[in-house]
Design an enzyme around this catalytic site. Structure first.
Site, PDB file in Angstrom:
ATOM      1  N   LEU A 270       0.880  -1.212  -0.174  1.00 11.71           N
ATOM      2  CA  LEU A 270       0.039   0.163  -0.115  1.00 11.71           C
ATOM      3  C   LEU A 270       0.848   1.199  -0.079  1.00 11.71           C
ATOM      4  O   LEU A 270       0.279   2.329   0.131  1.00 11.71           O
ATOM      5  CB  LEU A 270      -0.937   0.119   1.066  1.00 11.71           C
ATOM      6  CG  LEU A 270      -1.888  -1.073   1.216  1.00 11.71           C
ATOM      7  CD1 LEU A 270      -2.851  -0.971   2.601  1.00 11.71           C
ATOM      8  CD2 LEU A 270      -2.777  -1.100   0.024  1.00 11.71           C
ATOM      9  N   ILE A 273       7.192   2.663   2.943  1.00 12.57           N
ATOM     10  CA  ILE A 273       7.204   3.589   4.287  1.00 12.57           C
ATOM     11  C   ILE A 273       8.837   4.107   3.993  1.00 12.57           C
ATOM     12  O   ILE A 273       9.624   3.534   3.751  1.00 12.57           O
ATOM     13  CB  ILE A 273       7.361   2.760   5.306  1.00 12.57           C
ATOM     14  CG1 ILE A 273       5.881   2.127   5.554  1.00 12.57           C
ATOM     15  CG2 ILE A 273       7.775   3.357   6.674  1.00 12.57           C
ATOM     16  CD1 ILE A 273       5.543   1.163   6.582  1.00 12.57           C
ATOM     17  N   ARG A 401      21.404 -22.110  11.108  1.00 12.71           N
ATOM     18  CA  ARG A 401      20.676 -22.618  10.170  1.00 12.71           C
ATOM     19  C   ARG A 401      21.553 -23.102   8.879  1.00 12.71           C
ATOM     20  O   ARG A 401      21.208 -24.269   8.374  1.00 12.71           O
ATOM     21  CB  ARG A 401      19.487 -21.961   9.786  1.00 12.71           C
ATOM     22  CG  ARG A 401      18.380 -22.492   8.724  1.00 12.71           C
ATOM     23  CD  ARG A 401      17.084 -21.942   8.704  1.00 12.71           C
ATOM     24  NE  ARG A 401      17.589 -20.460   8.205  1.00 12.71           N
ATOM     25  CZ  ARG A 401      16.423 -19.388   7.997  1.00 12.71           C
ATOM     26  NH1 ARG A 401      15.318 -20.035   7.958  1.00 12.71           N
ATOM     27  NH2 ARG A 401      16.951 -18.256   7.680  1.00 12.71           N
ATOM     28  N   TYR A 458       5.897 -20.247  19.179  1.00  9.90           N
ATOM     29  CA  TYR A 458       6.756 -20.234  18.165  1.00  9.90           C
ATOM     30  C   TYR A 458       7.534 -21.643  17.879  1.00  9.90           C
ATOM     31  O   TYR A 458       8.039 -22.075  18.884  1.00  9.90           O
ATOM     32  CB  TYR A 458       8.028 -19.036  18.416  1.00  9.90           C
ATOM     33  CG  TYR A 458       8.918 -18.826  17.223  1.00  9.90           C
ATOM     34  CD1 TYR A 458       8.676 -17.640  16.550  1.00  9.90           C
ATOM     35  CD2 TYR A 458      10.073 -19.463  17.023  1.00  9.90           C
ATOM     36  CE1 TYR A 458       9.357 -17.210  15.656  1.00  9.90           C
ATOM     37  CE2 TYR A 458      11.008 -19.426  15.952  1.00  9.90           C
ATOM     38  CZ  TYR A 458      10.639 -18.098  15.333  1.00  9.90           C
ATOM     39  OH  TYR A 458      11.560 -17.831  14.202  1.00  9.90           O
TER      40      TYR A 458
END
Length: 539
Positions: A270, A273, A401, A458
């Site tokens: 939209l 920013i 990871r 989480y």
């Protein structure tokens, strides 16, 4: 650029990340015993192995963009485009390791210097019907910055890294204005020079940006004390295809719906920013961390609920389930772990769940009352050591990871939230869904954000990576988990990771068809030709 390409593409967050990600032979042996045999793989050398298609950006559009930002700040070399081709999800990293993955790559990267240049870039892209993907730290794990073209023939990434200034500080009102491209550590450094802190420290802290925090409704590890990021935002400045839009003039207003919240969480769909006015707080003079063991997940959640509902939450409140606690103790691997287990057994804690609390500033009275509640609920005080160990390793997940991927592990996270009365149902549903697709994975969970009415969950999932269909392996598991969350609206599809591409199919189940039409109407109002972040949030 501040990060080398190899580290950006592998996912390590800093050049030091490779060392931080190292897994010992003992850790790998334990992991193999727990989840099954692993098939290690070497990471691809990205700059030589991944084919990048030629840029499809029209020459006239490129020339006009160069007029706005300068020729040096329109990048169309394969290396520059590949570097900003997506985020840091497991699938993003997996596709970057596979030269034949067909990963979307932008046609160019544009680096404006200020909000006015951002606005002018959008005007050029409207004129040439070029898609625009706003890009901050590139930390999205839900496809939020994937360079999708939608119905456009070309797409550019609008990298905001040059919008890196602290614009102003109002020490009387406790408001600071930061440009959207400021990374979180730089924001803290600049604010601390004025005696203030933002207090927003998510796991993406090292790379994520102020604009990204606002665009995704971010939550940080200290949100129990400082609030979620949307609680901190007092104003926003956006560039849109229809012109600049500024929102927020007072601490509270009854002048219609709060339209700031069309910008906060809008994920670049939209508007872009460019500046964020945020509430800041004085740097706390003291910080105190400690840890407890609670017998069982249900009891642990009950104690956190009581803390929240009595206004006694620590600034950091994190509860690990039995599996996450067990992994932490296994990996600690010292003789002290055995002593701790025996001690907890004597104290009646047979299934320990680790509770970490962090207190910032003047909190003696609140902490005293919280201690009384925890002791009455059977929590066993451990020491500050487990809490400090968590603090030292809290940014290690993204780095580790990479090492797990090298070892042949499918490793990913997902998060949700619900009301306290549904916590047990949601916890069980997600675990059952993941096991239904993955067999016997290691599933760890923690509560990292608690509220008077509910909490977040989480999950971290580890299982041997499929050698036949590694992408489909996780896609099927994530789909099953998302359906379990969305069914009967038992939880939110995202507590703080946002919607992006991955969660878009489940958004309507949460906000309803009418809610989707409202978002689509807002999109048409600010972006009638649909150039902003194609394929994200609004389908």
């Amino acid at each position: 650029m501040t990060d080398s390409l190899d580290h950006r593409l592998r996912g390590a967050w800093t050049p030091e990340g490779a060392d931080a990600a190292h897994l010992t032979d003992r850790e790998l042996r334990w992991l193999s015993r727990r989840i099954g045999d692993l098939t290690p793989s070497d990471p691809v050398a990205p700059d030589s192995a991944i084919a990048v298609p030629p840029s499809g950006l029209p020459g006239e559009a490129r020339a006009r963009l160069a007029e706005v930002v300068g020729p040096r700040h329109v990048l169309d070399e394969p290396r520059d485009r590949l570097e900003r081709s997506g985020g840091l999800s497991y699938l993003d990293l997996l596709r970057r390791r596979n030269p034949a993955s067909g990963m979307p790559v932008p046609d160019a990267v544009v680096l404006p210097a200020d909000p006015d240049q951002v606005q002018r870039v959008l005007e050029v892209c409207v004129a040439h019907d070029v898609g625009v993907v706003p890009f901050g730290g590139g930390t999205s794990v839900v496809g939020g910055v994937t360079a999708l073209k939608g119905d456009k023939d070309s797409v550019v990434v609008l990298d905001l890294e040059r919008l890196n200034r602290l614009v102003s500080v109002d020490p009387v009102s406790h408001i600071a204005v930061l440009q959207a491209g400021v990374r979180a550590p730089d924001a803290e450094r600049m604010l601390s020079a004025h005696g203030f802190t933002l207090g927003h420290v998510p796991q993406s802290y090292e790379r994520a940006t102020i604009g990204g925090f606002a665009a995704t409704r971010s939550a940080g590890q200290a949100s129990s004390g400082y609030g979620r990021f949307e609680d901190m935002v007092s104003g926003v400045r956006l560039a849109t295809p229809r012109g600049e839009w500024r929102l927020g003039v007072a601490p509270a207003s009854a002048a219609g719906p709060d339209l700031r919240h069309l910008a906060i969480g809008s994920e670049g769909a939209l508007g872009v920013i460019t500046e964020v006015a945020v509430r800041v707080r004085p740097v706390p003079e003291t910080e105190h961390y400690e840890a407890f063991a609670v017998d069982g997940w249900e009891r642990g959640c009950g104690l956190v609920r009581q803390l929240a509902q009595r206004g006694l939450l620590a600034d950091i409140t994190r509860l690990s389930d039995v599996d996450e606690t067990r992994v932490s103790l296994h990996l600690a691997g010292s003789w002290k772990t055995g002593v701790l287990r025996r001690y907890l057994g004597v104290r009646g804690v047979g299934e320990p769940c680790l509770l970490v609390l962090g207190w910032h500033g003047e909190s003696a009275k609140r902490r005293k009352d919280a201690m009384r509640l925890l002791r009455s609920g059977g929590a066993v005080w451990l020491s500050p050591a487990p809490a400090h160990a968590w603090l030292r390793g809290r940014f290690g997940g993204p780095r580790q990871r990479d090492a797990l991927l090298d070892a042949g592990v499918c490793v990913e996270t997902l998060e949700t939230a619900t009301h306290w009365s549904k916590i047990g149902t949601l916890y069980d549903r997600v675990r059952t869904a993941l096991r239904g697709e993955l067999g016997d994975p290691l599933i760890m969970c923690h509560v990292s954000h608690a509220y008077e009415t509910g909490a977040s969950l989480y999950f971290t999932v580890l299982t041997p990576r499929s050698t036949r269909d590694p992408v489909g392996q996780w896609q099927r598991a994530k789909t099953a988990a998302c359906e379990a969350i969305s069914d009967d609206r038992v939880g939110t599809i995202s507590h703080h990771h946002a919607v992006g591409v991955d969660h878009a199919p489940y958004l309507e189940a949460e906000i309803g068809q009418l809610g989707g039409e409202v978002l689509a109407a807002a999109k048409r109002a600010v972006d009638p030709t649909g150039i902003l972040n194609p394929g994200k949030l609004i389908r």
